[in-house]
Motif scaffolding. Sequence first.
Motif, short mmCIF file in Angstrom:
data_model
loop_
_atom_site.label_atom_id
_atom_site.label_comp_id
_atom_site.label_asym_id
_atom_site.label_seq_id
_atom_site.Cartn_x
_atom_site.Cartn_y
_atom_site.Cartn_z
N ASP A 198 3.24 60.13 -43.44
CA ASP A 198 2.05 58.87 -43.25
C ASP A 198 2.92 57.86 -42.74
OD1 ASP A 198 0.33 60.58 -44.57
OD2 ASP A 198 0.08 59.49 -46.29
N HIS A 202 1.86 56.14 -39.29
CA HIS A 202 1.66 54.60 -39.29
C HIS A 202 2.40 53.77 -38.23
CE1 HIS A 202 1.88 50.54 -41.08
NE2 HIS A 202 3.27 50.71 -41.22
N ALA A 206 -0.35 52.45 -35.66
CA ALA A 206 -0.81 51.29 -36.21
C ALA A 206 -0.58 50.20 -35.18
CB ALA A 206 -0.39 50.71 -37.58
N GLU A 210 -5.00 45.68 -36.14
CA GLU A 210 -6.25 46.26 -36.70
C GLU A 210 -5.69 47.33 -38.06
OE1 GLU A 210 -8.70 47.83 -33.08
OE2 GLU A 210 -7.91 49.52 -34.05
N LYS A 211 -6.53 47.60 -38.77
CA LYS A 211 -6.02 48.39 -40.08
C LYS A 211 -6.05 49.80 -39.39
CE LYS A 211 -6.98 48.97 -44.81
NZ LYS A 211 -5.50 49.25 -45.22
N TYR A 212 -5.05 50.51 -39.78
CA TYR A 212 -4.92 52.05 -39.36
C TYR A 212 -4.97 52.78 -40.64
CZ TYR A 212 -2.97 56.36 -38.04
OH TYR A 212 -2.68 57.67 -37.68
N GLU A 213 -6.00 53.44 -40.85
CA GLU A 213 -6.41 54.55 -41.64
C GLU A 213 -5.87 55.91 -41.51
OE1 GLU A 213 -7.98 53.99 -44.58
OE2 GLU A 213 -9.05 52.26 -43.97
N ILE A 214 -5.03 56.32 -42.39
CA ILE A 214 -4.21 57.77 -42.03
C ILE A 214 -5.15 58.77 -42.50
CG2 ILE A 214 -2.38 59.23 -42.72
CD1 ILE A 214 -0.99 56.60 -43.21
N ASN A 215 -5.72 59.68 -41.72
CA ASN A 215 -6.44 60.80 -42.04
C ASN A 215 -5.75 62.08 -42.87
OD1 ASN A 215 -7.71 63.58 -41.93
ND2 ASN A 215 -8.85 62.84 -40.10
N SER A 219 -2.41 64.06 -41.76
CA SER A 219 -0.94 64.01 -42.24
C SER A 219 -0.54 65.39 -42.79
CB SER A 219 -1.23 62.88 -43.51
OG SER A 219 -0.33 63.01 -44.57
#
Length: 445
Positions: A198, A202, A206, A210-215, A219
Amino acid sequence: MRKKTATLIDNETGKKYELPIHHGTMGPRAIDVSRLYADSGMLLLAPGFLSTAACRSAITYIDGGKGILLYRGYPIKELAEQSNYLETCYLLLNGKLPSKKEMAAFTDIISHHTLVHEGLKGFYNGFRRDAHPMAIMVGVVGALAAFYHDSTDITKAKHRIISAHRLIAKMPTIAAFSYKYATGQPFIYPDNSLSYSDNFLHMMFAVPCEKYEINPVTSRALDMVLILHADHEQNASTSTVRIAGSSGANPFACISSGIAALWGPAHGGANEAVIRMLESITSKKQIPKIVARAKDPKDSYRLMGFGHRVYKNYDPRATVLREMCHKVLEELGAGDQKMFEIALELERIAREDPYFLEKNLYPNVDFYSGMILKAIGIPLNMYTVIFAMARTVGWVAHWMEMMSDPDLRISRPRQLFTGQLPMEYRSIESRGDGKSCLFPEDRPE
Ligand code: CMC
């Protein structure tokens, strides 16, 4: 009881040599020829080391005929499906799976070494933006020795372990920075609250705005790719690390030499080459032509992602990744389905073709890893970098094993000389006017 020796008879001189045979815990026996030159004045010739065990090792076991791969005794499929990359690192380095407490301590150490010295960031500016990230990796990892003097006394076990931890921890940061540099985005610092995979995602994807969402699918797929590439006994890059290390070179320089060896398309560069090959095939109709080219002895073209020096059966890593590839494409709904279908068709045709069957050319790990990395959004020129990141633990484990081996000697292969007999030097004036032969095309036939 039978003697554990082999007899070598030199029919030219009639002399006989008794050579000890050594047994490992599994796998082929080995004839000990370490004294052969001293006793007989003869060398062994094995180009590409086809029949040579260069060391004793207890890390990874491969049975190429049966398609078996074990890290410290554990089957690769079980580790890929049930472990995670960091736990696999612990296993490879320490020879056993960790307890909860040991794992927590190891995770803590790795996550607290993820930052790189701020001065190291300056190195990136010296590269062109379009530099291949593997070129950056070779340079920046080699440069670590200039920043971490406090862990380069290789005679001290503690220094060796600290270097190992630093390399495993910093590799994702160095790798992600090489991508950010190429894209012109700001470097993203590591987040120590994230898992190994992760954290890499990131740092890669990232951006500060912006916010980065980890799928979680992404992962998990990346973690599995890392586990499957973590070690592979005495392959070209690991042997390179061992040879560099045998001279007493510092661990950062040794790992940098491993990265250089990995870069070639016959080794780690194959995952990138597989995708380039698949991208060049726009329809299934073209496949027979491609296969015919790969079989033509006059054409140097090869099907990338097929064949292996050791596996003469299915590559067990490819079996795991083939399944994962299906899953990732299904769950991410990525637009790579067509490429996957072309790949499966290529695989089907190659697996029915007598040329591939007779030469035991099966799909290897890189045939599928590239497709997974593509599906999870990793840019093509980062594939081999990810292989290097994953393999760092293997390189480091072998380097540490070698450094504490009482049999350690500088690696110094010999040669069968095929060159000129002794010549007498003549002055340039007396040599006549030959044609220029700086380039092959200038040379006389
Ligand atoms: N396509 C077509 N023919 C092939 C291929 C291929 N991919 N691989 C080997 N051959 C043929 C080769 O031409 C030779 O034929 P012949 O006996 O008529 O001369 C025979 O098979 C044996 O090949 P080799 O090069 O002597 O075998 P090797 O053990 O030295 O090389 C290899 C192994 C992996 C370098 C080779 O199979 C290859 O170049 N494969 C494509 C690149 C690739 O996918 N590499 C990734 C390896 S897995 C990741 C890793 O562990 O690094």
